[in-house]
Design a protein around this motif. Structure first.
Motif, PDB file in Angstrom:
ATOM      1  N   ALA B  98       0.846  -1.197   0.000  1.00  0.00           N
ATOM      2  CA  ALA B  98       0.000   0.000   0.000  1.00  0.00           C
ATOM      3  C   ALA B  98       0.877   1.240   0.000  1.00  0.00           C
ATOM      4  N   PRO B  99       0.718   2.089  -1.012  1.00  0.00           N
ATOM      5  CA  PRO B  99       1.534   3.290  -1.028  1.00  0.00           C
ATOM      6  C   PRO B  99       1.038   4.233   0.051  1.00  0.00           C
ATOM      7  N   GLY B 100       1.916   4.957   0.618  1.00  0.00           N
ATOM      8  CA  GLY B 100       1.478   5.818   1.708  1.00  0.00           C
ATOM      9  C   GLY B 100       2.104   7.173   1.634  1.00  0.00           C
ATOM     10  N   VAL B 101       2.610   7.546   2.780  1.00  0.00           N
ATOM     11  CA  VAL B 101       3.149   8.867   3.006  1.00  0.00           C
ATOM     12  C   VAL B 101       4.241   9.233   2.002  1.00  0.00           C
ATOM     13  N   ASP B 102       5.120   8.279   1.681  1.00  0.00           N
ATOM     14  CA  ASP B 102       6.237   8.580   0.796  1.00  0.00           C
ATOM     15  C   ASP B 102       5.795   9.038  -0.581  1.00  0.00           C
ATOM     16  N   ASP B 103       4.792   8.328  -1.130  1.00  0.00           N
ATOM     17  CA  ASP B 103       4.304   8.693  -2.460  1.00  0.00           C
ATOM     18  C   ASP B 103       3.735  10.102  -2.458  1.00  0.00           C
ATOM     19  N   THR B 104       2.961  10.396  -1.428  1.00  0.00           N
ATOM     20  CA  THR B 104       2.333  11.714  -1.343  1.00  0.00           C
ATOM     21  C   THR B 104       3.402  12.807  -1.312  1.00  0.00           C
ATOM     22  N   LEU B 105       4.414  12.549  -0.513  1.00  0.00           N
ATOM     23  CA  LEU B 105       5.490  13.522  -0.366  1.00  0.00           C
ATOM     24  C   LEU B 105       6.240  13.724  -1.692  1.00  0.00           C
ATOM     25  N   GLN B 106       6.557  12.604  -2.354  1.00  0.00           N
ATOM     26  CA  GLN B 106       7.262  12.678  -3.636  1.00  0.00           C
ATOM     27  C   GLN B 106       6.454  13.478  -4.642  1.00  0.00           C
ATOM     28  N   LEU B 107       5.145  13.300  -4.572  1.00  0.00           N
ATOM     29  CA  LEU B 107       4.256  13.978  -5.508  1.00  0.00           C
ATOM     30  C   LEU B 107       4.299  15.497  -5.305  1.00  0.00           C
ATOM     31  N   TYR B 108       4.309  15.924  -4.066  1.00  0.00           N
ATOM     32  CA  TYR B 108       4.430  17.359  -3.774  1.00  0.00           C
ATOM     33  C   TYR B 108       5.741  17.901  -4.358  1.00  0.00           C
ATOM     34  N   PHE B 109       6.824  17.166  -4.118  1.00  0.00           N
ATOM     35  CA  PHE B 109       8.133  17.618  -4.591  1.00  0.00           C
ATOM     36  C   PHE B 109       8.150  17.717  -6.106  1.00  0.00           C
ATOM     37  N   LEU B 110       7.605  16.701  -6.748  1.00  0.00           N
ATOM     38  CA  LEU B 110       7.622  16.656  -8.207  1.00  0.00           C
ATOM     39  C   LEU B 110       6.832  17.828  -8.800  1.00  0.00           C
ATOM     40  N   CYS B 111       5.646  18.090  -8.232  1.00  0.00           N
ATOM     41  CA  CYS B 111       4.783  19.135  -8.784  1.00  0.00           C
ATOM     42  C   CYS B 111       5.323  20.543  -8.509  1.00  0.00           C
ATOM     43  N   ALA B 112       6.235  20.651  -7.555  1.00  0.00           N
ATOM     44  CA  ALA B 112       6.826  21.961  -7.254  1.00  0.00           C
ATOM     45  C   ALA B 112       8.267  22.005  -7.743  1.00  0.00           C
ATOM     46  N   HIS B 113       8.576  21.152  -8.712  1.00  0.00           N
ATOM     47  CA  HIS B 113       9.972  21.053  -9.159  1.00  0.00           C
ATOM     48  C   HIS B 113      10.526  22.416  -9.599  1.00  0.00           C
ATOM     49  N   ALA B 146      -8.689  25.904 -22.088  1.00  0.00           N
ATOM     50  CA  ALA B 146      -7.685  25.385 -23.035  1.00  0.00           C
ATOM     51  C   ALA B 146      -6.282  25.849 -22.647  1.00  0.00           C
ATOM     52  N   THR B 147      -6.174  27.101 -22.213  1.00  0.00           N
ATOM     53  CA  THR B 147      -4.872  27.637 -21.781  1.00  0.00           C
ATOM     54  C   THR B 147      -4.362  26.888 -20.559  1.00  0.00           C
ATOM     55  N   MET B 148      -5.263  26.657 -19.593  1.00  0.00           N
ATOM     56  CA  MET B 148      -4.844  25.953 -18.374  1.00  0.00           C
ATOM     57  C   MET B 148      -4.453  24.514 -18.692  1.00  0.00           C
ATOM     58  N   ALA B 149      -5.196  23.874 -19.614  1.00  0.00           N
ATOM     59  CA  ALA B 149      -4.870  22.495 -20.005  1.00  0.00           C
ATOM     60  C   ALA B 149      -3.463  22.439 -20.602  1.00  0.00           C
ATOM     61  N   GLN B 150      -3.139  23.433 -21.418  1.00  0.00           N
ATOM     62  CA  GLN B 150      -1.804  23.472 -22.026  1.00  0.00           C
ATOM     63  C   GLN B 150      -0.736  23.731 -20.972  1.00  0.00           C
ATOM     64  N   ARG B 151      -1.054  24.605 -20.037  1.00  0.00           N
ATOM     65  CA  ARG B 151      -0.072  24.924 -18.989  1.00  0.00           C
ATOM     66  C   ARG B 151       0.260  23.656 -18.197  1.00  0.00           C
ATOM     67  N   ILE B 152      -0.780  22.883 -17.907  1.00  0.00           N
ATOM     68  CA  ILE B 152      -0.573  21.649 -17.124  1.00  0.00           C
ATOM     69  C   ILE B 152       0.174  20.599 -17.935  1.00  0.00           C
ATOM     70  N   SER B 153      -0.189  20.439 -19.211  1.00  0.00           N
ATOM     71  CA  SER B 153       0.496  19.386 -19.967  1.00  0.00           C
ATOM     72  C   SER B 153       1.951  19.774 -20.252  1.00  0.00           C
ATOM     73  N   ARG B 154       2.204  21.059 -20.438  1.00  0.00           N
ATOM     74  CA  ARG B 154       3.605  21.503 -20.566  1.00  0.00           C
ATOM     75  C   ARG B 154       4.393  21.255 -19.292  1.00  0.00           C
ATOM     76  N   ALA B 155       3.748  21.523 -18.169  1.00  0.00           N
ATOM     77  CA  ALA B 155       4.420  21.297 -16.879  1.00  0.00           C
ATOM     78  C   ALA B 155       4.774  19.820 -16.747  1.00  0.00           C
ATOM     79  N   LYS B 156       3.860  18.955 -17.162  1.00  0.00           N
ATOM     80  CA  LYS B 156       4.123  17.520 -17.058  1.00  0.00           C
ATOM     81  C   LYS B 156       5.260  17.103 -17.995  1.00  0.00           C
ATOM     82  N   ARG B 157       5.286  17.717 -19.176  1.00  0.00           N
ATOM     83  CA  ARG B 157       6.390  17.406 -20.098  1.00  0.00           C
ATOM     84  C   ARG B 157       7.718  17.874 -19.502  1.00  0.00           C
TER      85      ARG B 157
END
Lengths: 135, 414
Positions: B98-113, B146-157
């Motif tokens: 079961a994924p827990g605390v670590d995954d959540t934390l990694q996710l925060y770090f990744l999204c604020a890279h 549409a602008t926000m969708a692009q902003r998010i997909s660019r961020a993911k790229r």
């Protein structure tokens, strides 16, 4: 993040470097100009920075209230009006520097002779929502 | 089904998909689709009295994982060019731990890279960690969907290229998030969500508090606690901060009876525990100042001397002109307007370079106006208030400053 209005003037801005009226361009030059503007907007949507863009008819009407029970007074257009807006684009960017960079690119739209117009665009920041933490 | 409760499951559902081998960008899309589906099909009220035929969802997280995984497989199959991933999904996914605390934390770090612009990090955090839809985020920040969708997909790229790629790190690296940023960047993103949100369908301030609370339960860090305390202490004043006509009510004029005492008590408790760790940071110092304001039954009883001391700490930690500006206000209250103006004068000299570039410290002129008024120079104060209104970066502040100028001008005419 900050929103800026890019204002394009028919009149009221300093003269462009390549200042030739559009009616004097070749049809191909007009097409190239329109394509550039469209590509610019598309590109900004792709970067997540585009909010809105509209063009305006040059002829407008001035309207004012004329008292209870009376229809509004209309007047104009006035040939002597100094400032005449041709259209706008709203962008949402991370900094003032980025807004200046984009305005510079838009000003490079091709005009007569296929050369950049170097047109003066007015850059105006939007008033934002107030921040919560101020002290 | 409570939508906030549903959204709180987002990080762990996303964590499970990534552990099963889905890449972050595709998994995030799949989770977003599952959330939208859940909002659509789940009964809004799953109590027995609900007229809906839909049975209450007993295991919302299991449901989301199943639907998201199916969406991920569908999307992957549809993309015939990506053969490798297709082979991957043909395998029955192992249940895994079961994924827990670590995954959540990694996710925060990744999204604020740090490779992301602040606005991209904010948008991605709200979607991938907060579980908000692209439409909700777009509405909150007043841009087209549409602008926000692009902003998010660019961020993911952008973040898909950071850190160690699975090919470089070998098969073991698969199923984990990439290299994280650091806590400071995560806190900066959450601070922006809280402080610079617009009002819309989604309460961004409440969302920022929820996400910071979730982060605080995943990592033991005094500055995370400091930021949570800071948010709670400011959120507590919200009802008193905006008048019924939408205008701003300055701190000194707020009806303190309308402050949320429960939020203040929680903020103070969290702050005290953080300060006891003796690892001071800027959010703890800011929260300490907010706590001193919250502690004063009336404006007059505010402990300005202690507030000045905290600003001194804050200036040591950040040396930002905004901090020194606010310090000048506090000095003006503690030692009188002359002392405040003297403190302002030092700021004037040291920030001259930024002023000359056309980026003066926000609210500098407003503070000068206030101190001159308290010093009795109403003419100068009125002029400065009017000038400050011209420079105000937002409508509420501009209107407030214009009223201040009008109030003084009316007095001067008498």
């Amino acid at each position: 993040m900050a929103k800026y209005l890019l204002l394009k003037h028919y009149r009221g801005a300093p003269a462009a470097v390549n200042d030739v009226p559009m009616a004097q361009w070749t049809p191909e030059e007009i097409s190239a100009h329109m394509q550039y503007m469209q590509d610019f907007a598309d590109r900004l949507e792709g970067t997540g920075e585009f909010v809105d863009g509209q063009a305006l008819a040059p002829e407008g009407t001035f309207v004012r209230y004329d008292g209870e029970g009376r229809p509004p007074v209309t007047d104009g257009p006035f040939a002597e009006t100094k400032d005449l807006i041709a259209g706008w684009m709203v962008i949402d960017v991370h900094s003032y520097e980025r807004a200046v960079e984009l305005a510079g690119e838009l000003s490079a739209a091709p005009g007569a002779g296929g050369k950049p117009i170097h047109e003066w665009l007015e850059l105006r920041p939007f008033l934002t929502a107030p921040p919560t933490i101020t002290e | 089904m409570n939508e906030v409760l549903l959204r709180s499951l987002t990080p762990s559902v996303l964590g499970i998909l990534v552990r099963r081998g889905a890449d972050f960008a595709a998994a995030e899309d799949a989770v977003q689709e599952a959330l939208i589906e859940a909002i659509r099909v789940w009964p809004a009220d799953s109590s027995p009295s609900s007229s809906s035929q839909e049975p209450p969802v007993r295991d919302p997280k299991g449901w989301l994982v199943t639907v998201a995984w199916r969406r991920f497989i569908d999307a992957t199959r549809a993309d015939a060019a990506r053969r490798r991933r297709e082979e991957l999904v043909e395998e029955e996914p192992a249940p895994g731990p079961a994924p827990g605390v670590d995954d959540t934390l990694q996710l925060y770090f990744l999204c604020a890279h740090p490779s992301l612009t602040p606005s991209s990090a904010v948008a991605l955090t709200l979607r991938a960690v907060g579980g908000l839809t692209t439409r909700q985020i777009a509405e909150a920040y007043l841009v087209p969907e549409a602008t926000m969708a692009q902003r998010i997909s660019r961020a993911k790229r952008t973040i898909s290229g950071v850190g160690v790629s699975p090919a470089q790190a070998g098969p073991r690296a698969r199923g984990t998030f990439n290299q994280p940023g650091d806590v400071a960047t995560v806190l900066r993103v959450l601070y922006l969500v809280f402080n610079e949100g617009y009002s819309g369908e989604v309460d961004l301030a409440a969302e920022a508090i929820r996400l910071t609370r979730q982060l605080a339960s995943a990592i033991d860090h005094p500055e995370v606690a400091g930021l949570l305390a800071l948010m709670l202490l400011h959120h507590a004043r919200r009802a008193a901060r905006i008048a019924p006509d939408g205008s701003l009510v300055p701190l000194a004029e707020q009806d303190r009876g309308r402050w949320d005492t429960e939020a203040i008590a929680e903020g103070v408790e969290i702050l005290q525990a953080a300060l006891a760790r003796d690892r001071l940071g800027e959010y703890q110092a800011q929260a300490a100042i907010a706590a001193l304001h919250a502690d004063a039954p009336t404006t007059e009883e505010t402990d300005w001397v202690q507030i000045v001391e905290w600003y001194d700490e804050l200036a040591r930690l950040t040396d930002s002109p905004v901090v020194r500006l606010n310090r000048a206000v506090a000095v003006g209250e503690a030692d009188g307007p002359r002392a405040g103006l003297a403190a302002l004068a030092t700021l004037d000299a040291s920030s001259a370079s930024s002023v000359s570039r056309g980026h003066p410290v926000p609210r500098y002129t407003a503070v000068a106006a206030y101190l001159h008024e308290r010093d009795g120079d109403l003419t100068k104060a009125a002029r400065l208030y009017a000038e400050a209104a011209q420079k105000a970066p937002n409508l509420a502040e501009r209107d407030h400053l214009t009223r201040q100028a009008a109030r003084l001008n009316a007095r001067l005419r008498r």
